[in-house]
Design a protein around this motif. Sequence first.
Motif, short mmCIF file in Angstrom:
data_model
loop_
_atom_site.label_atom_id
_atom_site.label_comp_id
_atom_site.label_asym_id
_atom_site.label_seq_id
_atom_site.Cartn_x
_atom_site.Cartn_y
_atom_site.Cartn_z
N ILE A 58 -1.77 -14.85 -12.14
CA ILE A 58 -0.54 -15.00 -11.44
C ILE A 58 -0.39 -13.65 -10.42
O ILE A 58 -0.15 -13.86 -9.31
N THR A 59 -0.44 -12.65 -11.15
CA THR A 59 -0.49 -11.12 -10.34
C THR A 59 -1.51 -11.07 -9.07
O THR A 59 -1.23 -10.80 -8.17
N SER A 60 -2.67 -11.62 -9.41
CA SER A 60 -3.65 -11.53 -8.39
C SER A 60 -3.46 -12.56 -7.48
O SER A 60 -3.75 -12.37 -6.51
N GLN A 61 -3.17 -13.84 -7.86
CA GLN A 61 -2.80 -14.84 -6.90
C GLN A 61 -1.66 -14.39 -5.78
O GLN A 61 -1.82 -14.67 -4.54
N ARG A 62 -0.62 -13.68 -6.40
CA ARG A 62 0.64 -13.49 -5.69
C ARG A 62 0.46 -12.07 -4.82
O ARG A 62 0.86 -11.81 -3.73
N PHE A 63 -0.30 -11.15 -5.36
CA PHE A 63 -0.32 -9.63 -4.80
C PHE A 63 -1.77 -9.17 -4.51
O PHE A 63 -1.98 -7.99 -4.15
N GLY A 64 -2.56 -10.21 -4.63
CA GLY A 64 -4.08 -9.60 -4.47
C GLY A 64 -4.56 -8.51 -5.55
O GLY A 64 -4.13 -8.35 -6.72
N ARG A 65 -5.26 -7.68 -5.16
CA ARG A 65 -5.92 -6.56 -5.91
C ARG A 65 -5.32 -5.18 -5.74
O ARG A 65 -5.72 -4.07 -5.75
N THR A 66 -3.91 -5.21 -5.07
CA THR A 66 -3.28 -4.11 -4.67
C THR A 66 -2.31 -3.68 -5.78
O THR A 66 -1.56 -4.31 -6.41
N ILE A 67 -1.99 -2.29 -5.85
CA ILE A 67 -1.14 -1.71 -6.57
C ILE A 67 -0.51 -0.55 -5.70
O ILE A 67 -1.23 0.47 -5.14
N GLN A 68 0.91 -0.74 -5.63
CA GLN A 68 1.55 0.21 -4.63
C GLN A 68 2.03 1.55 -5.38
O GLN A 68 2.33 1.34 -6.51
N MET A 69 1.74 2.73 -4.86
CA MET A 69 1.85 3.97 -5.53
C MET A 69 3.46 4.41 -5.02
O MET A 69 3.51 4.49 -3.81
N TYR A 70 4.14 5.36 -5.88
CA TYR A 70 5.33 5.86 -5.33
C TYR A 70 5.32 7.11 -6.21
O TYR A 70 4.69 7.43 -7.24
N ALA A 71 6.20 7.90 -5.90
CA ALA A 71 6.80 9.13 -6.81
C ALA A 71 8.21 9.47 -6.63
O ALA A 71 8.59 9.09 -5.59
N PRO A 72 9.06 9.97 -7.31
CA PRO A 72 10.21 10.16 -7.48
C PRO A 72 10.56 11.73 -6.99
O PRO A 72 9.58 12.74 -7.33
N VAL A 73 11.66 12.21 -6.37
CA VAL A 73 12.14 13.33 -6.22
C VAL A 73 13.57 13.33 -6.95
O VAL A 73 14.35 12.57 -6.46
N TYR A 74 13.60 14.23 -7.54
CA TYR A 74 14.88 14.38 -8.49
C TYR A 74 15.74 15.56 -7.69
O TYR A 74 15.27 16.60 -7.49
N LEU A 75 16.89 14.92 -6.97
CA LEU A 75 17.82 15.69 -6.28
C LEU A 75 18.68 16.68 -6.95
O LEU A 75 19.15 17.85 -6.55
N SER A 76 19.26 16.29 -8.14
CA SER A 76 20.19 16.86 -8.88
C SER A 76 20.32 16.48 -10.31
O SER A 76 20.05 15.35 -10.71
N SER A 77 20.49 17.45 -11.23
CA SER A 77 20.69 17.21 -12.75
C SER A 77 22.01 17.15 -13.05
O SER A 77 22.37 17.12 -14.25
N PHE A 78 23.01 17.27 -12.31
CA PHE A 78 24.61 17.53 -12.65
C PHE A 78 24.81 15.76 -12.62
O PHE A 78 24.61 14.96 -12.19
N CYS A 79 25.70 15.74 -13.75
CA CYS A 79 26.28 14.16 -14.13
C CYS A 79 27.61 14.33 -14.69
O CYS A 79 27.62 15.23 -15.63
N THR A 80 28.52 13.31 -14.43
CA THR A 80 29.85 13.25 -14.96
C THR A 80 29.86 12.41 -16.16
O THR A 80 30.86 12.15 -16.54
N ASN A 81 28.95 11.68 -16.42
CA ASN A 81 28.90 10.72 -17.52
C ASN A 81 28.32 11.29 -18.87
O ASN A 81 27.51 12.41 -18.77
N ARG A 82 28.93 11.01 -19.84
CA ARG A 82 28.25 11.34 -21.27
C ARG A 82 27.51 10.05 -21.74
O ARG A 82 28.12 9.12 -22.52
N CYS A 83 26.43 10.02 -21.47
CA CYS A 83 25.36 8.74 -21.94
C CYS A 83 24.57 9.50 -23.19
O CYS A 83 23.88 10.43 -23.18
#
Length: 373
Positions: A58-83
């Motif tokens: 199904i993946t080959s049929q819908r997306f061909g043989r491509t895989i998109q590449m990406y990377a994250p940039v973390y902007l801040s480690s401050f957080c007001t939540n307590r998880c």
Amino acid sequence: MFTIPDFPALQDAINRATEVEVLLALRSGSPGLNGLAALLSPAAEPHLSAMAKRSGAITSQRFGRTIQMYAPVYLSSFCTNRCAYCGFSAGNAIDRRVLTFAEAESEAMILHQRGFSHLLLVSGEAPAKVGVEYLEELALRLRGRFAALSIEVQPLATEEYARLFQAGITSVAVYQETYDRDIYKQVHLAGRKADFDYRLETPARAAAAGMREVGIGALLGLADWRAEGLALGLHLAWLRKHYWRTGLTVSFPRMRPAQGEFKPLAPVSERNLSQMIFALRMFDPDVGLYLSTREEARYRDGMIGLGPTRYSAGSCTAPGGYGLADAGGEQFEVGDNRSLAEVSAAIQQKGFDPVRKDWDAVFQTKEDRQQAA
């Protein structure tokens, strides 16, 4: 408004599934929610190889043989939540920082020089540190240099998402973490994130604002992964029905070691994760599926061509981690530390094409351009 059934009802639907229903779902071109429940069930486990083959086709049929590449940039480690599970939790004693615009641009351009055109901007949920104004200004600075800018930040109002869309943000990722209300209350101890329903409504607000793409997901390790998978399918189907013009993606973040040493409440194996990915691919052939560097290189290489369509590479989860010598305070430990070139080589060895850019503003319709103007 999207609502989610009680978790026991989801679990019951899954546990009732029979092998006959699994085989019917495997042969179906559109298994539906009942089929998804069967594919996520224990009865489907002996058929994992057949699921992998079907998912890959199904993946080959819908997306061909491509895989998109990406990377994250973390902007801040401050957080007001307590998880309880997160390294950025307000209760953890870590070195925290928020990048200046110059530092954030520098981080982005390091990734640009490495060949990335799709960038994910990530921050802890602290609006006073990284609010709409900050994200808007950063997007305006970066949008001419990248094919796509995505955000994974605190939930925003519809008008705020619309403002960011006009600035150049085209995609929003927001994970419910868990669709189990009881577990959600147990692990979200304080902060705005403790509001289950507000977070559940966030993908719809982003789509209503005109975002080109919206991503959902569950943090695997908090609750029963099978029921999480069915909840994701329900959410995905609802979004497809109400926001059919919006592209949709699903991520499968599995818990990684982080500050605070939280132990998974419901551990998820690689085999479990694979079953979940295959099931969702068969349920929704057109959804983009992410497999991030949370996972080990060995596993990610083995999944190439079997369902996931987007891979991150060379990721760092600390603000300033690409270029600042004193960066610290990671959100979690990365499982695959390979560079973009190394991950791309592994993808090519399997006969697939690692795509660094698959969209450009020139492809927008006239109506899209007017909305973004």
